[in-house]
Design a protein around this motif. Structure first.
Motif, mmCIF file in Angstrom:
data_model
loop_
_atom_site.group_PDB
_atom_site.id
_atom_site.type_symbol
_atom_site.label_atom_id
_atom_site.label_comp_id
_atom_site.label_asym_id
_atom_site.label_seq_id
_atom_site.Cartn_x
_atom_site.Cartn_y
_atom_site.Cartn_z
ATOM 1 N N GLY A 111 53.698 -125.102 84.857
ATOM 2 C CA GLY A 111 54.419 -125.640 85.990
ATOM 3 C C GLY A 111 54.420 -124.736 87.199
ATOM 4 N N GLU A 112 53.689 -123.629 87.157
ATOM 5 C CA GLU A 112 53.595 -122.758 88.312
ATOM 6 C C GLU A 112 52.404 -123.160 89.180
ATOM 7 N N PRO A 113 52.535 -123.065 90.484
ATOM 8 C CA PRO A 113 51.380 -123.347 91.345
ATOM 9 C C PRO A 113 50.398 -122.193 91.310
ATOM 10 N N GLY A 114 49.199 -122.459 91.754
ATOM 11 C CA GLY A 114 48.204 -121.413 91.889
ATOM 12 C C GLY A 114 47.289 -121.302 90.684
ATOM 13 N N ASN A 115 46.079 -120.825 90.917
ATOM 14 C CA ASN A 115 45.150 -120.539 89.833
ATOM 15 C C ASN A 115 44.102 -119.571 90.341
ATOM 16 N N VAL A 116 43.421 -118.905 89.401
ATOM 17 C CA VAL A 116 42.416 -117.917 89.765
ATOM 18 C C VAL A 116 41.338 -117.904 88.702
ATOM 19 N N GLU A 117 40.069 -117.729 89.126
ATOM 20 C CA GLU A 117 38.952 -117.641 88.194
ATOM 21 C C GLU A 117 38.423 -116.211 88.199
ATOM 22 N N LEU A 118 38.277 -115.628 87.011
ATOM 23 C CA LEU A 118 37.825 -114.251 86.871
ATOM 24 C C LEU A 118 36.458 -114.197 86.206
ATOM 25 N N THR A 119 35.712 -113.142 86.483
ATOM 26 C CA THR A 119 34.457 -112.907 85.782
ATOM 27 C C THR A 119 34.744 -112.295 84.419
ATOM 28 N N GLU A 120 33.723 -112.229 83.566
ATOM 29 C CA GLU A 120 33.917 -111.614 82.250
ATOM 30 C C GLU A 120 34.318 -110.145 82.392
ATOM 31 N N GLU A 121 33.670 -109.424 83.287
ATOM 32 C CA GLU A 121 34.042 -108.024 83.503
ATOM 33 C C GLU A 121 35.504 -107.893 83.913
ATOM 34 N N GLU A 122 35.940 -108.788 84.791
ATOM 35 C CA GLU A 122 37.335 -108.735 85.247
ATOM 36 C C GLU A 122 38.304 -109.102 84.138
ATOM 37 N N VAL A 123 37.900 -110.036 83.275
ATOM 38 C CA VAL A 123 38.759 -110.416 82.148
ATOM 39 C C VAL A 123 38.990 -109.228 81.232
ATOM 40 N N PHE A 124 37.922 -108.521 80.879
ATOM 41 C CA PHE A 124 38.072 -107.362 79.992
ATOM 42 C C PHE A 124 38.891 -106.263 80.653
ATOM 43 N N CYS A 125 38.689 -106.076 81.951
ATOM 44 C CA CYS A 125 39.484 -105.083 82.683
ATOM 45 C C CYS A 125 40.959 -105.458 82.662
ATOM 46 N N LEU A 126 41.250 -106.741 82.851
ATOM 47 C CA LEU A 126 42.633 -107.212 82.853
ATOM 48 C C LEU A 126 43.268 -107.038 81.476
ATOM 49 N N ILE A 127 42.512 -107.363 80.431
ATOM 50 C CA ILE A 127 43.028 -107.224 79.066
ATOM 51 C C ILE A 127 43.439 -105.774 78.787
ATOM 52 N N GLU A 128 42.578 -104.844 79.178
ATOM 53 C CA GLU A 128 42.908 -103.438 78.945
ATOM 54 C C GLU A 128 44.054 -102.981 79.830
ATOM 55 N N ARG A 129 44.098 -103.479 81.053
ATOM 56 C CA ARG A 129 45.197 -103.134 81.962
ATOM 57 C C ARG A 129 46.547 -103.557 81.379
ATOM 58 N N MET A 130 46.533 -104.626 80.568
ATOM 59 C CA MET A 130 47.786 -105.169 80.044
ATOM 60 C C MET A 130 48.106 -104.688 78.632
ATOM 61 N N GLY A 131 47.510 -103.563 78.214
ATOM 62 C CA GLY A 131 47.973 -102.900 76.998
ATOM 63 C C GLY A 131 47.149 -103.130 75.765
ATOM 64 N N PHE A 132 45.961 -103.723 75.892
ATOM 65 C CA PHE A 132 45.070 -103.904 74.752
ATOM 66 C C PHE A 132 43.896 -102.935 74.883
ATOM 67 N N TYR A 133 43.197 -102.740 73.766
ATOM 68 C CA TYR A 133 41.903 -102.085 73.874
ATOM 69 C C TYR A 133 40.870 -102.879 73.092
ATOM 70 N N ILE A 134 39.642 -102.780 73.517
ATOM 71 C CA ILE A 134 38.566 -103.568 72.940
ATOM 72 C C ILE A 134 38.013 -102.831 71.723
ATOM 73 N N GLU A 135 38.187 -103.412 70.530
ATOM 74 C CA GLU A 135 37.640 -102.831 69.308
ATOM 75 C C GLU A 135 36.165 -103.151 69.149
ATOM 76 N N LYS A 136 35.810 -104.395 69.441
ATOM 77 C CA LYS A 136 34.447 -104.846 69.200
ATOM 78 C C LYS A 136 34.123 -105.944 70.197
ATOM 79 N N GLN A 137 32.918 -105.889 70.729
ATOM 80 C CA GLN A 137 32.464 -106.924 71.655
ATOM 81 C C GLN A 137 31.081 -107.378 71.234
ATOM 82 N N GLN A 138 30.945 -108.684 71.032
ATOM 83 C CA GLN A 138 29.652 -109.237 70.648
ATOM 84 C C GLN A 138 28.750 -109.244 71.861
ATOM 85 N N GLU A 139 27.648 -108.532 71.762
ATOM 86 C CA GLU A 139 26.788 -108.354 72.925
ATOM 87 C C GLU A 139 26.118 -109.652 73.345
#
Length: 402
Positions: free
Chosen positions: A357-385
């Protein structure tokens, strides 16, 4: 995009739906539910009207010598229209079955008399609602037919492998491993996670998907019970009419029988729950704080208008050292939905707010998604190349000309 992400920081007794779920409490929510029922009721009529009726009209509008030529072998297009009509009727049997079990679940009459507005669900579906019913019926090919297994293997097997690698020792020792599946759709991944011995909770907000998943998980009587023609309503990019009229049966595996077989063979089979609610709202609630050992998102995160909200909910409901496994593209669903409106109750145009129900939306690239995930307290254990190619309800025999 496929990855395992580690966090640093609900169904009734019948196995159907759970949670704070009362669509009748809110008039707007009741309208959405009623329009979903009505869209399944209209499947047969709208499919005939929009698929074969209009094509017959266009066919007979050709010069008579032309349509007569195309009505004879080897073309036999009029006979093809008749066969497509038969296929539509077969698909409509599934739509009718979903409708019947859904009405029974909500204690609604099949033919309301119009006297009680709280039960008058006929003729409430919009064009969009009907399209969703059509796509839901077709989706059974992907999730519940043997022929759709190739698509499932690409998307679901990485999730199952990740869960087993991370938790199999604990599960084998008797610990209950709780796995959340947001965007559960028709419930196949939830079922497969349970069959692997984990306690799975699916979450879905779409009434079309909820009604259909409840039907296939709880109300089908055996494997191969229902006939489905997933490609019959589509007339483009066809190699042959045989391909168009390809017949499959569903479900390829009967959930109830699979559970009984596992019990008889003393194999692990986890519990199954389904919640009907907005993912962000329900799984950010205090009752779901640190509730799950794993969250698995398959073809889901690109439904987010604001991915930060999804990540916050995932982080909130994961236990410390919990794992987030993601598979799927970044085909942002809201990319083309800006500036959309719909009629309000007062007849004026209202802005459509997406998601929670909130207005607004944004589209991110894959690189930005991974950066955001780590910024928010996760770390990447494994990434399928390299992610294996996967169609979505795609006929493997499909040929593009040109």
């Amino acid at each position: 995009m496929a990855s395992d992400v580690q966090n640093q920081a609900s169904s009734d007794d019948n196995g159907e739906w759970a949670g704070d779920f009362d669509p009748f409490a809110d008039p707007a929510e009741r309208r959405v539910l009623f329009s979903t029922f009505d869209s399944f009721r209209q499947y047969r009529r709208t499919a005939h009207l929009n698929t074969t009726h209009r094509r017959r009209q266009a066919f007979y509008a050709l010069p008579s010598s032309h349509w007569q030529m195309l009505s004879e072998p080897p073309f036999s297009l009029l006979e093809n229209f008749n066969q497509v009509d038969d296929a539509i009727d077969a698909n409509a049997e599934i739509a009718d079955a979903i409708l019947a079990t859904g009405l029974e679940s909500f204690n609604l009459p099949a033919n309301p008399d119009g006297k009680n507005p709280h039960q008058n669900w006929h003729d409430t579906a919009t064009h969009s609602d009907v399209n969703k019913a059509h796509s839901t019926i077709r989706q059974f090919y992907r999730d519940w037919s043997a022929e759709g297994s190739a698509e499932r293997v690409v998307c679901y097997d990485p999730v199952l492998r990740g869960l087993k690698e991370e938790f199999e020792d604990r599960r084998a020792a008797g610990e209950e491993i709780k796995v959340l599946v947001p965007g559960a759709g028709l419930g196949r991944l939830v079922f497969e996670i349970c069959r692997a011995g984990f306690a799975a909770e699916g979450n879905e907000i779409s009434y079309h998907q909820l009604l259909a998943s409840s039907w296939v998980l709880n109300h089908t009587e055996g494997p191969g019970q229902h006939v489905l023609y997933p490609f019959a309503l589509h007339f483009s990019n066809l190699h042959s009419r045989k391909q168009q009229l390809r017949r499959v049966t569903i479900p390829d595996v009967h959930p109830g029988m699979a559970m009984l077989e596992a019990q008889a063979e003393a194999k692990p089979f986890g519990s199954m729950n389904m919640s009907a609610a907005d993912f962000v709202v329900l799984y950010n609630s205090p009752s779901n704080k640190e509730e799950f050992d794993a969250v698995t998102t398959v073809f889901f995160i690109d439904t987010a208008p604001n991915l930060i909200r999804y990540i916050e909910a995932i982080r909130h409901c994961l236990k410390p050292n919990g794992v987030w496994i993601n598979v799927g593209p970044l085909l942002w669903h809201f990319e083309d939905n800006r500036n959309r409106s719909r009629p309000g109750d007062d007849g004026t145009e209202k802005e459509v707010h997406q998601g929670i129900g909130e207005p607004g939306n944004v589209e991110l690239t894959e690189e930005e998604v991974f950066c955001l995930i780590e910024r928010m307290g996760f770390y990447i254990e494994k990434q399928q190349e390299e992610q294996a190619m996967s169609g979505y309800i795609q006929d493997p025999e499909n040929h593009h000309i040109g």
